[in-house]
Write an enzyme that holds these catalytic residues in place. Structure first.
Site, PDB file in Angstrom:
ATOM      1  N   ASP A  63      -0.559   0.096  -4.634  1.00 28.23           N
ATOM      2  CA  ASP A  63      -1.979   0.723  -4.470  1.00 28.23           C
ATOM      3  C   ASP A  63      -2.169   2.159  -3.617  1.00 28.23           C
ATOM      4  OD1 ASP A  63      -4.895   1.375  -4.509  1.00 28.23           O
ATOM      5  OD2 ASP A  63      -5.270  -0.642  -3.269  1.00 28.23           O
ATOM      6  N   MET A 106       0.782  -1.287   0.050  1.00 25.45           N
ATOM      7  CA  MET A 106      -0.044  -0.093   0.208  1.00 25.45           C
ATOM      8  C   MET A 106       0.975   1.293   0.112  1.00 25.45           C
ATOM      9  SD  MET A 106      -3.237  -0.808  -0.168  1.00 25.45           S
ATOM     10  CE  MET A 106      -3.791   0.709  -0.064  1.00 25.45           C
ATOM     11  N   GLY A 151      -6.985   4.369  -9.212  1.00 25.21           N
ATOM     12  CA  GLY A 151      -8.419   5.078  -9.126  1.00 25.21           C
ATOM     13  C   GLY A 151      -8.431   6.321  -9.781  1.00 25.21           C
ATOM     14  N   PHE A 172      -9.327   5.304   1.713  1.00 22.99           N
ATOM     15  CA  PHE A 172      -9.865   6.338   0.651  1.00 22.99           C
ATOM     16  C   PHE A 172      -9.102   6.514  -0.367  1.00 22.99           C
ATOM     17  CE2 PHE A 172     -11.139   7.305   5.280  1.00 22.99           C
ATOM     18  CZ  PHE A 172     -12.573   7.529   4.949  1.00 22.99           C
ATOM     19  N   GLY A 173      -9.645   6.795  -1.672  1.00 22.94           N
ATOM     20  CA  GLY A 173      -9.053   6.933  -2.972  1.00 22.94           C
ATOM     21  C   GLY A 173      -8.684   8.807  -2.775  1.00 22.94           C
TER      22      GLY A 173
HETATM   23  C1  DX5 Z   1      -7.405   2.835  -1.004  1.00 28.56           C
HETATM   24  C2  DX5 Z   1      -7.689   1.965  -2.181  1.00 28.56           C
HETATM   25  C3  DX5 Z   1      -7.243   2.203  -3.283  1.00 28.56           C
HETATM   26  C4  DX5 Z   1      -7.729   3.623  -3.933  1.00 28.56           C
HETATM   27  C5  DX5 Z   1      -6.827   4.114  -4.874  1.00 28.56           C
HETATM   28  O1  DX5 Z   1      -7.815   2.501   0.327  1.00 28.56           O
HETATM   29  O2  DX5 Z   1      -7.194   0.610  -1.654  1.00 28.56           O
HETATM   30  O3  DX5 Z   1      -7.535   1.039  -4.462  1.00 28.56           O
HETATM   31  O4  DX5 Z   1      -9.000   3.312  -4.770  1.00 28.56           O
HETATM   32  O5  DX5 Z   1      -7.329   5.352  -5.147  1.00 28.56           O
HETATM   33  P1  DX5 Z   1      -6.234   6.434  -5.789  1.00 28.56           P
HETATM   34  O6  DX5 Z   1      -5.435   5.733  -7.066  1.00 28.56           O
HETATM   35  O7  DX5 Z   1      -7.016   7.634  -6.362  1.00 28.56           O
HETATM   36  O8  DX5 Z   1      -5.098   6.820  -4.684  1.00 28.56           O
HETATM   37 ZN    ZN Z   2      -7.689  -0.869  -3.141  1.00 29.02          ZN
END
Ligand code: DX5
Ligand code: ZN
Length: 223
Positions: free
Chosen positions: A177, A139, A199, A145-146
């Site tokens: 991610d 991670m 995302g 959150f995104g």
């Molecule tokens: C966060 C998620 C990610 C998230 C990434 O907890 O696991 O998969 O969707 O979003 P971005 O690419 O916008 O950081």
């Molecule tokens: Zn994810």
């Protein structure tokens, strides 16, 4: 860094329009996977969707589903996501009591088994689990959150996992991610990641397919 054989893009539908998920999945048909973030409001302070929705998405998705379980008690729930049709099921080591048993149950249900590490979780204590795994997710933001900023300090962990995978042999993917975008994906690829979740960088773009292509190009140029 020796480069991995293929670089794969896994757009996260967390940033998609939840009212039109079938269309949002069609829009990423040129990607390799659709990343589905399952959150339970316990392991992370956010709530998304569960196995019935994954089952419905699997019926319409043009690409295989990459389920990322940010949930408590994955030992109990993770195999159900493989049964629901996810081709890859990732669970968090911080939440698992029996990571070996859970990885085996995911594989027995027909999916690839993957282990996720939060930013504060070191990889070394879990290196022995590699024979049970098809992928390790590092991670690059705190899960939940995104749209958060990429954590550069996780690249050392990506390198460490890639090195362990190389020593171990076999085909184990290294996924990143969180905050993966045009300006960060190259560093991830250079560090040894080969599966890239994005995302907002995909679904926040005007042209989703062009964003997938641009990410793929940026990753390839870095290795
Ligand atoms: C966060 C998620 C990610 C998230 C990434 O907890 O696991 O998969 O969707 O979003 P971005 O690419 O916008 O950081
Ligand atoms: Zn994810």
């Amino acid at each position: 860094m020796a480069e991995p054989a293929t670089l794969q893009i896994s757009p996260s539908i967390l940033a998609a329009d939840f009212a039109h998920l079938a269309a949002e999945l069609r829009a990423i048909e040129t990607a390799d996977w659709a990343h589905v973030d399952v959150m339970d409001a316990h392991f992370v302070p956010n709530l998304t969707l569960g196995a019935p929705v994954v089952e419905a998405l699997a019926r319409v998705s043009p690409v295989p589903l990459d389920a990322h379980l940010m949930i408590d008690d994955p030992d109990r729930w993770a195999p159900g996501y493989a049964e629901a049709g996810a081709a890859s099921v990732t669970f968090h080591v911080e939440a698992a009591q029996d990571p070996v048993g859970t990885a085996r149950a995911i594989r027995a249900a027909g999916a690839r088994a993957a282990l996720a590490l939060k930013p504060g979780t070191p990889f070394a204590p879990y290196a022995d689990l590699l024979p049970e795994l098809d992928m390790v997710l590092v991670m690059t933001v705190e899960p939940g959150f995104g749209g958060q900023s990429f954590m550069d300090d996780q690249l050392a962990k990506v390198r460490q996992v890639r090195e362990a995978v190389r020593r171990h042999g076999g085909e184990i993917w290294v996924q990143v991610d969180g905050g993966v975008a045009q300006d960060t994906i190259g560093r991830c690829a250079e560090a040894g990641a080969d599966v890239f979740v994005a995302g907002s960088a995909v679904y926040g773009a005007d042209d989703v397919a062009a964003a997938v292509a641009a990410l793929r190009r940026a990753a390839a140029e870095a290795v």
